[in-house]
Design a protein around this motif. Structure first.
Motif, short mmCIF file in Angstrom:
data_model
loop_
_atom_site.label_atom_id
_atom_site.label_comp_id
_atom_site.label_asym_id
_atom_site.label_seq_id
_atom_site.Cartn_x
_atom_site.Cartn_y
_atom_site.Cartn_z
N VAL A 40 -62.77 -27.06 16.58
CA VAL A 40 -62.49 -28.43 16.99
C VAL A 40 -61.15 -28.52 17.73
O VAL A 40 -61.01 -29.27 18.71
CB VAL A 40 -62.49 -29.36 15.75
CG1 VAL A 40 -62.01 -30.76 16.13
CG2 VAL A 40 -63.88 -29.43 15.15
N GLU A 41 -60.16 -27.74 17.27
CA GLU A 41 -58.86 -27.73 17.95
C GLU A 41 -59.00 -27.20 19.37
O GLU A 41 -58.34 -27.69 20.30
CB GLU A 41 -57.86 -26.87 17.16
CG GLU A 41 -57.44 -27.45 15.81
CD GLU A 41 -56.54 -28.67 15.93
OE1 GLU A 41 -56.13 -28.99 17.07
OE2 GLU A 41 -56.25 -29.30 14.91
N ASN A 42 -59.84 -26.19 19.57
CA ASN A 42 -60.06 -25.67 20.92
C ASN A 42 -60.73 -26.70 21.83
O ASN A 42 -60.62 -26.62 23.07
CB ASN A 42 -60.92 -24.40 20.87
CG ASN A 42 -60.13 -23.21 20.35
OD1 ASN A 42 -58.89 -23.18 20.43
ND2 ASN A 42 -60.82 -22.22 19.79
N LYS A 43 -61.44 -27.66 21.21
CA LYS A 43 -62.06 -28.73 21.99
C LYS A 43 -61.06 -29.83 22.33
O LYS A 43 -61.39 -30.78 23.05
CB LYS A 43 -63.23 -29.32 21.20
CG LYS A 43 -64.42 -28.38 21.05
CD LYS A 43 -65.05 -28.06 22.40
CE LYS A 43 -66.28 -27.19 22.24
NZ LYS A 43 -66.90 -26.87 23.55
N GLY A 44 -59.84 -29.72 21.76
CA GLY A 44 -58.78 -30.65 22.15
C GLY A 44 -58.59 -31.86 21.27
O GLY A 44 -58.06 -32.88 21.74
N ILE A 45 -58.97 -31.77 19.98
CA ILE A 45 -58.82 -32.93 19.11
C ILE A 45 -57.36 -33.30 18.88
O ILE A 45 -56.99 -34.48 18.85
CB ILE A 45 -59.56 -32.71 17.76
CG1 ILE A 45 -59.52 -34.02 16.95
CG2 ILE A 45 -58.95 -31.56 16.98
CD1 ILE A 45 -60.36 -33.97 15.71
N SER A 46 -56.47 -32.28 18.75
CA SER A 46 -55.05 -32.56 18.52
C SER A 46 -54.42 -33.22 19.75
O SER A 46 -53.60 -34.14 19.63
CB SER A 46 -54.30 -31.29 18.17
OG SER A 46 -54.63 -30.87 16.86
N ALA A 47 -54.82 -32.74 20.93
CA ALA A 47 -54.30 -33.34 22.16
C ALA A 47 -54.76 -34.79 22.29
O ALA A 47 -53.98 -35.67 22.69
CB ALA A 47 -54.76 -32.52 23.37
N TYR A 48 -56.00 -35.05 21.94
CA TYR A 48 -56.51 -36.42 22.00
C TYR A 48 -55.78 -37.34 21.04
O TYR A 48 -55.37 -38.46 21.40
CB TYR A 48 -58.01 -36.40 21.68
CG TYR A 48 -58.63 -37.78 21.61
CD1 TYR A 48 -59.03 -38.44 22.77
CD2 TYR A 48 -58.82 -38.41 20.39
CE1 TYR A 48 -59.58 -39.72 22.72
CE2 TYR A 48 -59.38 -39.68 20.32
CZ TYR A 48 -59.76 -40.33 21.50
OH TYR A 48 -60.31 -41.58 21.42
N LEU A 49 -55.59 -36.86 19.79
CA LEU A 49 -54.89 -37.66 18.81
C LEU A 49 -53.41 -37.84 19.16
O LEU A 49 -52.81 -38.88 18.85
CB LEU A 49 -55.04 -37.03 17.41
CG LEU A 49 -56.46 -37.03 16.83
CD1 LEU A 49 -56.49 -36.26 15.52
CD2 LEU A 49 -56.95 -38.46 16.60
N MET A 50 -52.84 -36.82 19.80
CA MET A 50 -51.44 -36.92 20.21
C MET A 50 -51.24 -38.05 21.22
O MET A 50 -50.24 -38.78 21.18
CB MET A 50 -50.98 -35.59 20.84
CG MET A 50 -49.55 -35.61 21.38
SD MET A 50 -48.30 -35.76 20.07
CE MET A 50 -48.45 -34.16 19.30
N ASP A 51 -52.22 -38.26 22.07
CA ASP A 51 -52.13 -39.32 23.07
C ASP A 51 -52.45 -40.70 22.49
O ASP A 51 -51.91 -41.71 22.96
CB ASP A 51 -53.08 -39.02 24.23
CG ASP A 51 -52.67 -37.78 25.01
OD1 ASP A 51 -51.46 -37.46 25.00
OD2 ASP A 51 -53.54 -37.13 25.60
N HIS A 52 -53.34 -40.74 21.48
CA HIS A 52 -53.80 -42.04 20.99
C HIS A 52 -53.23 -42.42 19.61
O HIS A 52 -52.91 -43.58 19.37
CB HIS A 52 -55.34 -42.06 20.91
CG HIS A 52 -56.00 -41.95 22.26
ND1 HIS A 52 -56.20 -40.74 22.89
CD2 HIS A 52 -56.49 -42.90 23.09
CE1 HIS A 52 -56.79 -40.94 24.06
NE2 HIS A 52 -56.98 -42.25 24.21
#
Length: 428
Positions: A40-52
């Motif tokens: 899931v992290e490779n799919k960018g969940i942390s980046a998405y949550l970091m922005d929102h």
């Protein structure tokens, strides 16, 4: 195919009682969840949550390393302490009560699941820490996975507090006897329910073919449904000679059949007899009587000298015997009012003797406990509705033995007179 399924189910049931079962299963889930979060992290969940929702993400590599390192060290300490507490519990239970109570304590699913939660969280933290790239930016850091590690650690702390509470309750003799009593009573309730519409009529089996055991061990269980179905489909009858819970030796008589069985059919029938080196109350209520008896005897030993525990054990035994008097000495399985399977069981008379004989030996000098035993026998003989006169006669015989032992061990005339008054209903 049916035999394989039945045997597989029984194997899983035994495996579930092992202390390492739930920790192993939970650990596998912890590893799987760690790899899922890596995906899931490779799919960018942390980046998405970091922005929102930036509050849900740990965005500092050093902080993430420190948190996970601290969690790993703390969890190892908690696990060592918890396993040590389990070993202390088992050692104390074996020394103070009876080694027979150990399987019931080991198979406590709550403690197994708590240890499993520790293992799962520890493995999750380890794999999450390994996935962190020291030179990565904040969008490459598995910040959300670290946050989940914090949540799991909070769960572990709650589980640890519950573990301390639970294990402090588990070691108390009252709770140990209550658990044994409940398991034995539940087993008796099932047997009594199954006998409600059964008949005591069964043909003579002297001329039937006798088949011997191919295994050695405790006859832990007889899977009755397939035995009854086999008897119905093949138009035959069975008489199970070995008593459930009995230690059966190889080549000793196991059961009789009204017809000769071919090798393949015999193999099928033998697979319905489950042998084990362990004894389980869920499968054999007699073991419940044995364990409570051993606790009562151990409590009256010179090293412990706790007559109060013995009196409580007698109360539990009284209720179990009251329940046992509702059960027949021989179990008959029927199909369409046709008796197909007869199963030998431990008779009430034999069970009463094997319970009271060791207790009488240890308590015959104690007036208070002797009177407690007399109250038990009085209750069973005169206050319990039993249609079986042989049960009442067996109780009177044990009352007579108790009186003889008390007379030999107690020299005080006033105490003997008091015992005689309590035994007056038996006309000894």
């Amino acid at each position: 195919m049916r035999n394989i399924i039945v045997n597989g189910f029984e194997y899983l049931k035994k495996l579930e009682s092992k202390i390492a079962f739930y920790p192993t299963v939970y650990s596998l889930f912890g590893v799987i969840f760690a790899f899922f979060m890596y995906y899931v992290e490779n799919k960018g969940i942390s980046a998405y949550l970091m922005d929102h929702v930036p509050l849900l993400v740990i965005n500092n590599t050093a902080t993430a390393f420190n948190i996970l390192t601290t969690f790993i060290a703390g969890l190892i300490s908690i696990m060592v302490f918890s396993f040590s507490m389990v070993m202390v519990l088992l050692n104390q239970a074996s020394s103070n009560f009876s080694p027979r109570v150990l399987p019931g304590l080991i198979s406590n699913k709550r403690h197994q699941k708590i240890l499993g939660i520790y293992n799962a969280t520890l493995l999750y933290c380890i794999f999450t820490m390994v996935s962190i790239e020291p030179d990565g930016d904040k969008y490459q850091l598995p910040g959300f996975s670290v946050l989940l590690a914090i949540v799991l650690m909070v769960v572990c702390l709650g589980a640890f507090i519950y573990f301390i509470h639970s294990i402090s309750q588990e070691i108390q003799v009252h709770n140990i006897m209550q658990r044994i009593f409940s398991e034995a009573k539940n087993r008796l309730d099932k047997l009594i329910t199954s006998e409600k519409n059964s008949s005591n009529k069964f043909p003579e089996t002297e001329k039937w073919t006798t088949f011997k055991s191919v295994s050695t061990g405790f006859l832990q269980d007889i899977i009755l449904e397939p035995v009854l179905e086999f008897a119905k489909n093949n138009e035959c009858k069975f008489h199970v000679l070995a008593v459930k819970g009995q230690y059966v030796y190889k080549d000793k008589p196991l059961f009789k059949c009204s017809m000769k069985l071919e090798a393949e059919a015999l193999e099928d029938v033998l697979s319905f007899f489950q042998f084990s080196r362990d004894e389980v109350i869920d499968d054999n209520y007699v073991l419940g009587f044995k364990q409570i008896t051993e606790i009562a005897v151990k409590a009256m030993s010179p090293g412990i000298n706790d007559p109060g525990t013995t009196e409580i054990a007698i109360d539990y035994l009284t209720e179990l015997f009251e329940k046992r008097m509702q059960k027949q000495d021989v179990s008959i399985l029927q199909h369409n009012n046709d008796s197909l399977v007869k199963i030998n069981t431990v008779s009430f008379k034999t069970l009463l003797f094997f319970v009271l004989a060791p207790i009488r030996t240890y308590v015959k000098h104690d007036v208070v406990v002797v009177i407690k035993l007399i109250h038990m026998l009085n209750h069973l003989a005169f206050n319990v509705n039993s249609k079986n006169n042989s049960y009442v006669n067996a109780i009177k015989v044990e009352a007579s033995k108790l009186f003889e032992d008390a007379k030999g061990a107690i020299s005080n005339e006033a105490d003997l007179k008091l015992i005689t008054q309590h035994l007056s209903a038996f006309n000894l």
